[in-house]
Design a protein around this motif. Sequence first.
Motif, PDB file in Angstrom:
ATOM      1  N   GLY A   1       0.808  -1.222   0.000  1.00  0.00           N
ATOM      2  CA  GLY A   1       0.000   0.000   0.000  1.00  0.00           C
ATOM      3  C   GLY A   1       0.832   1.259   0.000  1.00  0.00           C
ATOM      4  N   CYS A   2       1.968   1.217  -0.683  1.00  0.00           N
ATOM      5  CA  CYS A   2       2.887   2.351  -0.647  1.00  0.00           C
ATOM      6  C   CYS A   2       2.423   3.527  -1.504  1.00  0.00           C
ATOM      7  N   GLU A   3       1.608   3.274  -2.513  1.00  0.00           N
ATOM      8  CA  GLU A   3       1.086   4.316  -3.399  1.00  0.00           C
ATOM      9  C   GLU A   3       2.203   5.149  -4.025  1.00  0.00           C
ATOM     10  N   GLY A   4       3.292   4.490  -4.389  1.00  0.00           N
ATOM     11  CA  GLY A   4       4.381   5.158  -5.100  1.00  0.00           C
ATOM     12  C   GLY A   4       5.395   5.842  -4.208  1.00  0.00           C
ATOM     13  N   THR A   5       5.115   5.955  -2.906  1.00  0.00           N
ATOM     14  CA  THR A   5       6.072   6.556  -1.968  1.00  0.00           C
ATOM     15  C   THR A   5       6.577   5.453  -1.050  1.00  0.00           C
ATOM     16  N   TYR A   6       7.847   5.131  -1.192  1.00  0.00           N
ATOM     17  CA  TYR A   6       8.372   3.935  -0.521  1.00  0.00           C
ATOM     18  C   TYR A   6       9.105   4.309   0.771  1.00  0.00           C
ATOM     19  N   THR A   7       8.311   4.554   1.810  1.00  0.00           N
ATOM     20  CA  THR A   7       8.842   4.798   3.153  1.00  0.00           C
ATOM     21  C   THR A   7       8.059   3.929   4.124  1.00  0.00           C
ATOM     22  N   VAL A   8       8.603   3.782   5.314  1.00  0.00           N
ATOM     23  CA  VAL A   8       7.930   2.961   6.325  1.00  0.00           C
ATOM     24  C   VAL A   8       6.563   3.547   6.665  1.00  0.00           C
ATOM     25  N   GLU A   9       6.484   4.872   6.716  1.00  0.00           N
ATOM     26  CA  GLU A   9       5.218   5.518   7.066  1.00  0.00           C
ATOM     27  C   GLU A   9       4.183   5.356   5.960  1.00  0.00           C
ATOM     28  N   SER A  10       4.601   5.496   4.679  1.00  0.00           N
ATOM     29  CA  SER A  10       3.638   5.433   3.578  1.00  0.00           C
ATOM     30  C   SER A  10       3.195   4.001   3.285  1.00  0.00           C
ATOM     31  N   CYS A  11       4.046   3.016   3.602  1.00  0.00           N
ATOM     32  CA  CYS A  11       3.692   1.612   3.353  1.00  0.00           C
ATOM     33  C   CYS A  11       3.048   1.010   4.598  1.00  0.00           C
ATOM     34  N   SER A  12       2.053   1.705   5.142  1.00  0.00           N
ATOM     35  CA  SER A  12       1.467   1.308   6.428  1.00  0.00           C
ATOM     36  C   SER A  12       0.520   0.125   6.308  1.00  0.00           C
ATOM     37  N   THR A  13       0.011  -0.149   5.093  1.00  0.00           N
ATOM     38  CA  THR A  13      -0.946  -1.247   4.934  1.00  0.00           C
ATOM     39  C   THR A  13      -0.354  -2.576   5.372  1.00  0.00           C
ATOM     40  N   ILE A  14       0.941  -2.718   5.173  1.00  0.00           N
ATOM     41  CA  ILE A  14       1.584  -3.995   5.495  1.00  0.00           C
ATOM     42  C   ILE A  14       1.491  -4.301   6.990  1.00  0.00           C
ATOM     43  N   PHE A  15       1.471  -3.249   7.818  1.00  0.00           N
ATOM     44  CA  PHE A  15       1.366  -3.473   9.261  1.00  0.00           C
ATOM     45  C   PHE A  15      -0.014  -4.010   9.621  1.00  0.00           C
ATOM     46  N   ASP A  16      -1.064  -3.453   8.987  1.00  0.00           N
ATOM     47  CA  ASP A  16      -2.410  -3.971   9.238  1.00  0.00           C
ATOM     48  C   ASP A  16      -2.518  -5.419   8.779  1.00  0.00           C
TER      49      ASP A  16
ATOM     50  N   VAL B   1       1.706 -11.398  22.572  1.00  0.00           N
ATOM     51  CA  VAL B   1       0.955 -11.554  21.325  1.00  0.00           C
ATOM     52  C   VAL B   1       1.683 -10.780  20.235  1.00  0.00           C
ATOM     53  N   LEU B   2       2.066 -11.483  19.172  1.00  0.00           N
ATOM     54  CA  LEU B   2       2.871 -10.867  18.118  1.00  0.00           C
ATOM     55  C   LEU B   2       2.173  -9.671  17.486  1.00  0.00           C
ATOM     56  N   ALA B   3       0.861  -9.782  17.313  1.00  0.00           N
ATOM     57  CA  ALA B   3       0.129  -8.696  16.659  1.00  0.00           C
ATOM     58  C   ALA B   3       0.218  -7.398  17.447  1.00  0.00           C
ATOM     59  N   ASP B   4       0.446  -7.509  18.752  1.00  0.00           N
ATOM     60  CA  ASP B   4       0.507  -6.315  19.595  1.00  0.00           C
ATOM     61  C   ASP B   4       1.861  -5.625  19.555  1.00  0.00           C
ATOM     62  N   VAL B   5       2.864  -6.291  19.005  1.00  0.00           N
ATOM     63  CA  VAL B   5       4.216  -5.718  19.023  1.00  0.00           C
ATOM     64  C   VAL B   5       4.783  -5.555  17.616  1.00  0.00           C
ATOM     65  N   VAL B   6       3.881  -5.432  16.617  1.00  0.00           N
ATOM     66  CA  VAL B   6       4.338  -5.243  15.237  1.00  0.00           C
ATOM     67  C   VAL B   6       5.114  -3.941  15.099  1.00  0.00           C
ATOM     68  N   SER B   7       4.866  -3.005  16.033  1.00  0.00           N
ATOM     69  CA  SER B   7       5.556  -1.711  15.966  1.00  0.00           C
ATOM     70  C   SER B   7       7.062  -1.849  16.066  1.00  0.00           C
TER      71      SER B   7
ATOM     72  N   ILE C   1       9.134  -2.317  24.028  1.00  0.00           N
ATOM     73  CA  ILE C   1       8.117  -2.536  23.003  1.00  0.00           C
ATOM     74  C   ILE C   1       7.363  -3.838  23.282  1.00  0.00           C
ATOM     75  N   LEU C   2       8.080  -4.875  23.669  1.00  0.00           N
ATOM     76  CA  LEU C   2       7.427  -6.153  23.973  1.00  0.00           C
ATOM     77  C   LEU C   2       6.715  -6.125  25.323  1.00  0.00           C
ATOM     78  N   GLY C   3       7.080  -5.144  26.152  1.00  0.00           N
ATOM     79  CA  GLY C   3       6.442  -5.042  27.461  1.00  0.00           C
ATOM     80  C   GLY C   3       6.817  -6.167  28.400  1.00  0.00           C
ATOM     81  N   VAL C   4       8.092  -6.581  28.372  1.00  0.00           N
ATOM     82  CA  VAL C   4       8.513  -7.734  29.191  1.00  0.00           C
ATOM     83  C   VAL C   4       9.561  -7.354  30.232  1.00  0.00           C
ATOM     84  N   LEU C   5       9.681  -6.060  30.539  1.00  0.00           N
ATOM     85  CA  LEU C   5      10.685  -5.648  31.518  1.00  0.00           C
ATOM     86  C   LEU C   5      10.445  -6.309  32.870  1.00  0.00           C
ATOM     87  N   ASP C   6       9.169  -6.535  33.200  1.00  0.00           N
ATOM     88  CA  ASP C   6       8.860  -7.154  34.487  1.00  0.00           C
ATOM     89  C   ASP C   6       9.397  -8.573  34.596  1.00  0.00           C
ATOM     90  N   GLN C   7       9.677  -9.211  33.476  1.00  0.00           N
ATOM     91  CA  GLN C   7      10.231 -10.564  33.516  1.00  0.00           C
ATOM     92  C   GLN C   7      11.699 -10.572  33.955  1.00  0.00           C
TER      93      GLN C   7
END
Length: 668
Positions: free
Chosen positions: A389-404, A423-429, A454-460
């Motif tokens: 979904g880059c729509e001709g602009t190839y940056t991480v921000e413009s290719c956001s469809t891949i994250f969804d 949960v992997l879906a929660d840490v795609v960022s 990002i993974l939220g595992v510091l408590d481990q």
Amino acid sequence: IHIHTYYKQSGGVGIGLGLVFTIVMFFHLCCWGYCCQCCRCCCFKYSVVKRLSCWTENIDWRPLGASILLFLVTVSGIIVIFTSQSQMFDRMGLVLDNSKGLLYDYEDFLCAGEVPESIRLSSLESVKSTYGDVTGVLSRCKTGSLGSFFHGVNTRVNSTMDNVLAIIDSVQPVIAILNSSIGLVDNATAITHEIDAVVSVMTNASALIRGELDTIHGNGNFVGWIPLAGDIPQVDSDDLLTPTGLRVALDSAQSALISSRKTTQPIVQYDLGVTTRASTTKARNDINTAVYAVEEQLLDNLGTAVESEDTIDNLKERMLSQEQIGESVWSAVYSMSCIFLLAMIFGYFFRKRWPMCCGAYCIFFSFIYLCFLLGIVLVFSMLVYDICGCEGTYTVESCSTIFDLIRTNLGTTSFKVSEKSVVLADVVSVLKCPDHTNASGAYAYSPESNFIDILGVLDQFNFTKDISKTTQDISSATSRLVVQDQLSSSKSNLTIAKQFILKIDVAQNYNFTVDQQNYTQLRTNLQANPAPYYATYSPAANAANIATLSRLMVRNQEMESQRDLLSTRKNEFNSRVDELITKIDEISRTINETKESITVASTSITSTVDYVLTVNRYTPCGFIGNAFENLIVGDFCKNFYLTLDQTVPGSILCLVRMSVACVSLNVF
């Protein structure tokens, strides 16, 4: 949107094109062309079309010229395909290079330095054997890498816990010193009884000497020759009462020491020596076990990463060895259609039906496969376009469809970090992880740029619960280890006793030697010439006085020896008291130092746990963000899509021009 939805939407494009073109060509060949006499209808009946140019001697140059022109256009399409395929291999090589760069970054993240190279030259097991298992290997990691951090954690945990155990060991002798001190008080008390006995002997000796002096002075004129009875030292009430007072002070000092021991012994020997030692050992084992598991996994991942380098190298080697063939395969497949078209042009020019028929039917039978290949290209092209979904602009921000897309397809897939499920879906960022570095190139911490946050595992990595028992045991023991008042009381009583014994000074400075000399001289004189010493000389009285002087000489020596013995016992008493005071000072100092040291050690334990919680400072994920930008956005979304997109026009150009040329030659 799930990936198979894209497949359903776009997967039939190529097949659909192939079927459409094939049906058209099939009706052309069967109903409109000249190569088959079946299914002829209307104006295309065999009797009608037989009179057209294909069956006459005259050549119609218009369809021939058009077909040749279309043939050349088809060739140009093949050239376009060849060019795009050549670029594809170059880009594939770049993908492999970027993949290997990702592995290098990952290896440096895990354990930068000499370890990865050592594994490349031998194996992970060999490196472990050389450096001394996991801990030895991680000690070789460069500062800043995750391996170096965990090695530091391991070192700090062991050092801190060893320090606690050493402090516990160092305070154990206090009980023995207390027992020894209590025994010394008994010894000092025994000395007071000896002093009591000496004073008693000196009391009797002084009375006897004074009595003998009174007797001898009453039987002659001896003034100036021997001391008077009043000159002889006497034992006073202080001398008699002081030993009892000493024992009272010693009893008080001993009671304070016994009280100190009663307080100290269970704390030192059980609370610290057993309970705290056990909790400290358990805390160390629990933390080391958890850290060791992470270290083992870290090294296993490092070994896998190094092994994967060979896989990439082998892939690249195979790709390079087949590059020339691979670049030509796709264009060669489409080139076959040019050969078939060329056969039709040959037949048309030389008025030969069989080349035209063979070429036409070959085109017919191969057309669907060529369309299928085009369909594959279109499928992947549409998939890449829709996925990114880059729509001709190839940056991480413009290719956001891949994250969804990633979140949707991962669903509830998860993995575990220690006891926590992520949960992997929660840490795609993490794929967007920025590369934060300071001026020196080191990682500059931020919550959004490291794996742990990002993974939220510091408590481990929070080992507070593992050390809580140890810190509680230390706090409980030190708060109850309060014996300074008892020790001060004991020391004060001993100081009083040391001052009190100074009151016993019987004949302290009396010169018994002079008296002994005088007694001896007078006895000698009375034996030689006694008359001058008597107003009326009596041999019986003189003999009695000589006997008295002999007794005085014995009693004088006895009293002098008792005076010296008293001085010795006083010195012994003072020595015992000084030793006791020294021991009490040592006990007090040891207990204070132990309390201070073990409190500092408890703080060090907490600091060590806090240090483990800085693991997020050593887990930068910027290399993942860079890899995603290079491999996914750059190589997949951009380069791969552009390669496919460049292949499609050439393929369609070949197919359309080929079909038009084929129809033109057959119809006209």
